[in-house]
Design an enzyme around this catalytic site. Structure first.
Site, short mmCIF file in Angstrom:
data_model
loop_
_atom_site.label_atom_id
_atom_site.label_comp_id
_atom_site.label_asym_id
_atom_site.label_seq_id
_atom_site.Cartn_x
_atom_site.Cartn_y
_atom_site.Cartn_z
N ASP A 50 0.82 -1.32 0.02
CA ASP A 50 0.04 0.04 0.00
C ASP A 50 0.98 1.27 0.02
OD1 ASP A 50 -2.40 1.34 0.70
OD2 ASP A 50 -1.40 1.88 2.37
N GLU A 62 1.65 -0.46 -4.91
CA GLU A 62 0.56 0.71 -5.28
C GLU A 62 1.36 2.10 -5.67
OE1 GLU A 62 -3.27 3.25 -3.71
OE2 GLU A 62 -1.58 2.53 -2.59
#
Ligand SMILES: *[C@@H]1O[C@H](CO)[C@@H](O)[C@H](O)[C@H]1NC(C)=O
Ligand SMILES: *[C@@H]1O[C@H](CO)[C@@H](O)[C@H](O)[C@H]1NC(C)=O
Length: 511
Positions: free
Chosen positions: A212, A248
């Site tokens: 993330d 990401e």
């Protein structure tokens, strides 16, 4: 075939790009906010038998409990500790899920939130999913432990301490993303704590990580953490396997931070993919499907072997993150099914299918004011994923991965794995078709008039069952039948008013 096997064997040398899925399984599904107990069952009763390669799960580590608004989905992106203890389940349930999924050939990919801890403004206390104490004001997270030394406060150069300008790569990496306390990942202590968490998951048996907020970390700091990771658990993976890494990074162009900055660490999410595909299928800005002939690198995307692709994700399906209003989601099911089918038929990238929950979408001045709403729950406890007699899901779980058109295209991708992109046809507008070697063929009609064409499919002669309108069950087809003649050609006709204006056939849908 030998050549392809050799290629995939070589792929092991750069294992962080290899998804670690079982041979013949080529896609993963994001079961967003599901409980571990439900995922374990879904692996056994559905994902294993239907050829899915893995599941991306929501973050498994302890997070802050937000009560205003009431338990938003994004609270899971605010870590409190690395204890495996969330609304999805505890460590025992997590271990049970990983074991049961691995045992049916479906691997688990963890959404790793390692850039930051919880928000700066959260009140101190024990309002966390495992009851661990924390104090954001004094940067105290004793359950890790992290203290004031372990954050980037001294490094960030903005007056607010938050990221203010995405054109400044230093701010994006050293300042707080929307107030989230930014970990000092250049410190070996912090790197070790993060690696310890990830290694714990590797020991349990996970196959890889979605990292993330990678854009908000320096690629070199990430590499130092990844270098501390152990090989995967040999109960299920070949000795020496590295975890699959996909980062990401939202790069739609026009910012100093590029996806390519992260290629040394693993794959990267290609956010241009869903944004552009949505624009084409919606026919915005003069786009048409005929232009998809050179889809992939030809559209300015990253190299295929570095890309993790998806039509929508948990952020941009509700207007967060990147892509804007062109993103296709389950709320537009007809176009969505076409988009997901195009992705799964096309050779570009490693594919992830989205599986969502329904929320009370409510637009005010073009913005969904309920974009925060968390998963289906009773007094905060996540609801079970129930299965209806018709195999769809109940309790407001959308289960796009169980829609026939999507589930059958996951199988299509497995069947055509390694085959070349062939036999492209278009009508100069929104009627297009292509094949994958002599294994599969798909054709779309996104024009406002009927399609009727006699086309080269590349497939051996025979009668094939269209896996979009139906299923091949035994030697019967519940959908449209396509007759391929000895020269590989077949006649297709698709009404522009068809429920699903596309047809897909493959080697295993032959009757
Ligand atoms: C790998 O998984 C097995 C089965 O759960 C477990 O017994 C073993 O301890 C794990 N290996 C490591 C290195 O943790
Ligand atoms: C598109 O397809 C239809 C039928 O397949 C055809 O009649 C038409 O001429 C094609 N071309 C354009 C530009 O519409």
């Amino acid at each position: 075939m030998k050549f392809l096997l050799l290629l995939s064997a070589l792929g092991l040398c750069w294992a962080q790009y290899a998804p670690n899925t079982k041979p013949g399984r080529t896609s993963i599904v994001h079961l967003f906010e599901w409980r571990w107990a439900d995922i374990a069952q879904e692996c056994e009763r559905y994902l294993g038998p239907k050829g899915f390669g893995g599941v991306q799960i929501s973050p498994p580590n302890e997070n802050v409990i937000i009560n205003n608004p009431s338990r938003p989905w994004w609270e899971r992106y605010q870590p409190i500790s690395y204890k495996l203890c969330t609304r999805s389940g505890n460590e025992d349930e997590f271990r049970d899920m990983v074991t049961r999924c691995n045992n049916v050939g479906v691997h688990i990919y963890v959404d790793a939130v390692i850039n930051h801890m919880c928000g700066n403004g959260v009140s101190p206390g024990t309002s966390s999913t495992c009851g661990s104490f924390f104090n954001p004001g004094s940067r105290d997270f004793p359950s890790v432990p992290f203290s004031a030394w372990d954050f980037n406060d001294g490094k960030c150069r903005t007056s607010s301490g938050d990221i203010e300008n995405y054109n400044d790569a230093y701010q994006v990496r050293d300042c707080r993303l929307v107030g989230l306390l930014d970990l000092a990942l250049e410190k070996d202590y912090v790197r070790s704590k993060v690696a310890e968490y990830m290694n714990h998951l590797i020991d349990i048996g996970v196959a890889g990580f979605r990292i993330d907020a990678s854009k908000h970390m320096w690629p070199g700091d990430m590499k130092a953490i990844l270098d501390k990771l152990q090989p995967l658990n040999t109960t299920w993976f070949p000795e020496g396997s590295k975890p699959f890494i996909y980062q990401e990074v939202i790069d739609l162009g026009g910012e100093p931070i590029k996806s390519s900055d992260y290629f040394d660490n693993g794959r990267v999410t290609e956010f241009k993919y869903g944004a552009k595909l949505g624009t084409v299928l919606r026919k915005w800005h003069g786009e048409k499907m005929a232009y998809l002939r050179n889809w992939g690198e030809g559209w300015g995307f990253m190299p295929s072997d570095r890309a993790l692709v998806f039509v929508d994700n948990h952020d941009n399906q509700r207007g967060h993150g990147a892509g804007g209003s062109s993103i296709l989601t389950f709320w537009d099911p007809r176009l969505y099914k076409m988009g997901v089918a195009f992705m799964l038929a096309h050779p570009y990238g490693f594919t992830r299918v989205m599986s969502s929950f329904r929320w009370p979408r409510y637009f005010v001045n073009g913005k969904d004011i309920n974009d925060w709403v968390g998963p289906p729950n009773t007094n905060g406890v996540i609801k079970e994923v129930t299965i209806n007699p018709d195999t769809t899901c109940g309790n407001d779980w959308v289960c796009e991965h169980r829609w026939r058109q999507i589930r059958n295209m996951v199988m299509f991708r497995n069947v055509v794995d390694g085959e070349l992109f062939t036999n492209w046809w278009d009508n100069g507008s929104n009627q297009v078709a292509f094949g994958r070697g002599n294994k599969g063929f798909i054709i779309f009609n996104n024009d406002d008039w009927p399609l009727s064409s006699y086309l080269q499919t590349g497939l051996p002669a025979g009668t094939y069952c269209d896996v979009i309108s139906g299923d091949k069950i035994g030697d019967k087809c519940t959908g449209i039948k396509i007759y391929v003649s000895a020269d590989g050609k077949a006649h297709f006709s698709i009404s522009n008013n068809a429920e699903d204006p596309f047809i897909a056939i493959h080697a295993e849908s032959k009757l």
